[in-house]
Design an enzyme around this catalytic site. Structure first.
Site, short mmCIF file in Angstrom:
data_model
loop_
_atom_site.label_atom_id
_atom_site.label_comp_id
_atom_site.label_asym_id
_atom_site.label_seq_id
_atom_site.Cartn_x
_atom_site.Cartn_y
_atom_site.Cartn_z
CE LYS A 173 -17.47 23.92 -0.19
NZ LYS A 173 -17.84 22.70 0.50
NE ARG B 289 -14.68 35.06 21.86
CZ ARG B 289 -15.06 35.30 23.13
NH1 ARG B 289 -16.23 34.89 23.58
NH2 ARG B 289 -14.27 35.96 23.95
CG ASP C 39 -23.70 19.10 4.73
OD1 ASP C 39 -24.07 20.04 4.01
OD2 ASP C 39 -22.49 18.85 4.96
CE1 TYR D 7 -16.08 18.82 1.64
CE2 TYR D 7 -15.75 18.99 4.01
CZ TYR D 7 -15.39 19.34 2.71
OH TYR D 7 -14.36 20.21 2.50
#
Ligand SMILES: *Cc1c(COP(=O)(O)O)cnc(C)c1O
Length: 404
Positions: free
Chosen positions: A207, A58, A182, A110
């Site tokens: 994406k 992690r 973004d 978004y």
């Protein structure tokens, strides 16, 4: 983590960085491609003395480090941090703010970002003001001592409006405010917001960066040492981290980003021009062609004035025609998401943007007859033919069924 080797960022160009940054040969076997490091824990020779750089997955993992170094190089950043999704990236950036902080955001963010801003951030005492024309109004919306962040998404989704990042950053920095962009829709190949004054660039890796519609992941890249301390602390503390396998896949996808982005731009340009010439189309939104109202920003802000792979258009015949169009295309698949090698289409008012009230939606240009398309890397002649055939079928069906 994720800091780049200087030799990479200083003298190599995008394609070379995409293939080689963060991609060292395996020192023990010489493997050219890094193995997937699934181990969650790493041996220590004595207490607090791990064999290599790693202790627990992690906190840091070799595949995540490699991916982060690669993205940092491509965004011309010192640091990059990967997360389990684009949405988790947004959440961590927002959680880095103190309670009582205020954000000014572009209106057309978004949908998931809008949801986080309005339904989650408030619970942590962070409040967001939305602006439909941020270049003009940001100065008036800044609250002294409270506003900590300006949030930009350019191009906007799904109408592909552009924001001049440098213009907003100049104002923000005069007030000591950070700018986040973004950059999901453009990818690091077409646009590098840090070069235009942004402080943090975020991506839904899901994406274009991964580009093959088989990984959900996010990333943030930036230059500030103090941001790196704060955000990497939260990456570990919150634990919204991607798996080593997803990092490995996304890194593999990233190596061909320049090829995919160029091809998607070529295809979107061909489709946009074909749509514009069609008598069945009301309007086309594509920043790569001269009819776009913000074309001058694209020329300044995008590599070679490229428009990227996304476009939208209004079809004649209302919502029924938009729905039919997406049903009748044979290469464009009717589905949400974008940025993959395969072409997709959708109707935002009924799908990705259905949650926004109609009047607000239409004020932002998201009418019921708007179709959004993500152009993949198929052959442009086939994509063009697919779109023109579907338009004709829509018209024919309307005539047969008497609603033309
Ligand atoms: C998809 C997307 C997101 C959210 O990313 P996930 O990986 O789906 O969480 C954020 N911003 C934009 C512009 C997107 O397209």
């Amino acid at each position: 983590m994720g800091s780049t080797e200087n030799s990479h960022t200083t003298d190599r160009r995008f394609g070379t960085l995409a293939v080689h940054a963060g991609a060292p040969h395996d020192p023990s076997t010489g493997a050219v491609i890094a193995p997937i490091s699934l181990s969650t824990t790493f041996a220590q020779t004595s207490v607090g003395k791990p064999v290599g750089l790693y202790e627990y997955t992690r906190s840091a993992n070799p595949n995540r480090d490699n991916f982060e170094q690669s993205v940092a190089a491509l965004e011309n950043a010192k640091y990059a941090l990967a997360f389990s999704s684009g949405s988790a990236t947004t959440a961590v950036v927002l959680q880095s703010l103190a309670a009582g902080s205020h954000i000014v955001s572009v209106s057309d963010v978004y949908g998931g970002t809008h949801r986080y801003f309005t339904k989650v951030a408030a619970a942590h005492g962070v409040h967001v003001t939305f602006s439909p024309s941020i270049e003009l109004h940001v100065e008036d919306l800044i609250r002294p001592n409270e506003t900590k962040l300006i949030w930009i998404e350019t191009p906007s989704n799904p109408t592909l409006g552009l924001v001049d990042i440098q213009a907003v950053a100049d104002i923000a920095h005069r007030h000591g405010i950070l700018v986040v962009v973004d950059n999901t829709f453009m990818s690091p190949y077409v646009q590098n917001p840090l070069n235009n004054g942004a402080d943090i660039v975020v991506h839904s890796v899901t994406k274009y960066i991964n580009g093959h519609s088989d990984v959900c992941m996010g990333v943030a890249a930036f230059n500030s040492e103090s941001l790196n301390e704060r955000l990497s602390f939260l990456q570990n503390a919150i634990g919204a981290i991607p798996s080593p396998f997803d990092c490995w896949l996304a890194h593999r996808g990233l190596k061909t980003l320049h090829l995919r982005a160029r091809e998607a731009t070529k295809n979107a340009t061909a489709v946009a021009l074909a749509l514009e010439a069609s008598p069945h189309v009301l309007a086309v939104n594509y920043p790569g062609i001269d009819s776009h109202p913000h074309r001058a920003i694209a020329k300044k802000q995008h590599r070679d004035g490229m428009g990227g792979g996304m476009l939208s258009f209004r079809i004649k015949g209302g919502q029924k025609a938009a729905h039919d169009f997406c049903k009748f295309t044979k290469i464009f698949t009717l589905a949400e998401s974008l940025g993959g090698v395969e072409s997709l289409c959708e109707v935002p008012s009924s799908m990705t943007h259905a949650g926004i009230p109609k009047d607000q939606r239409e004020a932002a240009g998201v009418f019921d007859d708007l179709v959004r398309m993500s152009c993949g890397i198929e052959d442009s002649e086939d994509l063009k033919a697919d779109v023109l055939k579907a338009l004709e079928t829509v018209v024919k069906e309307a005539k047969i069924n008497g609603y033309a």
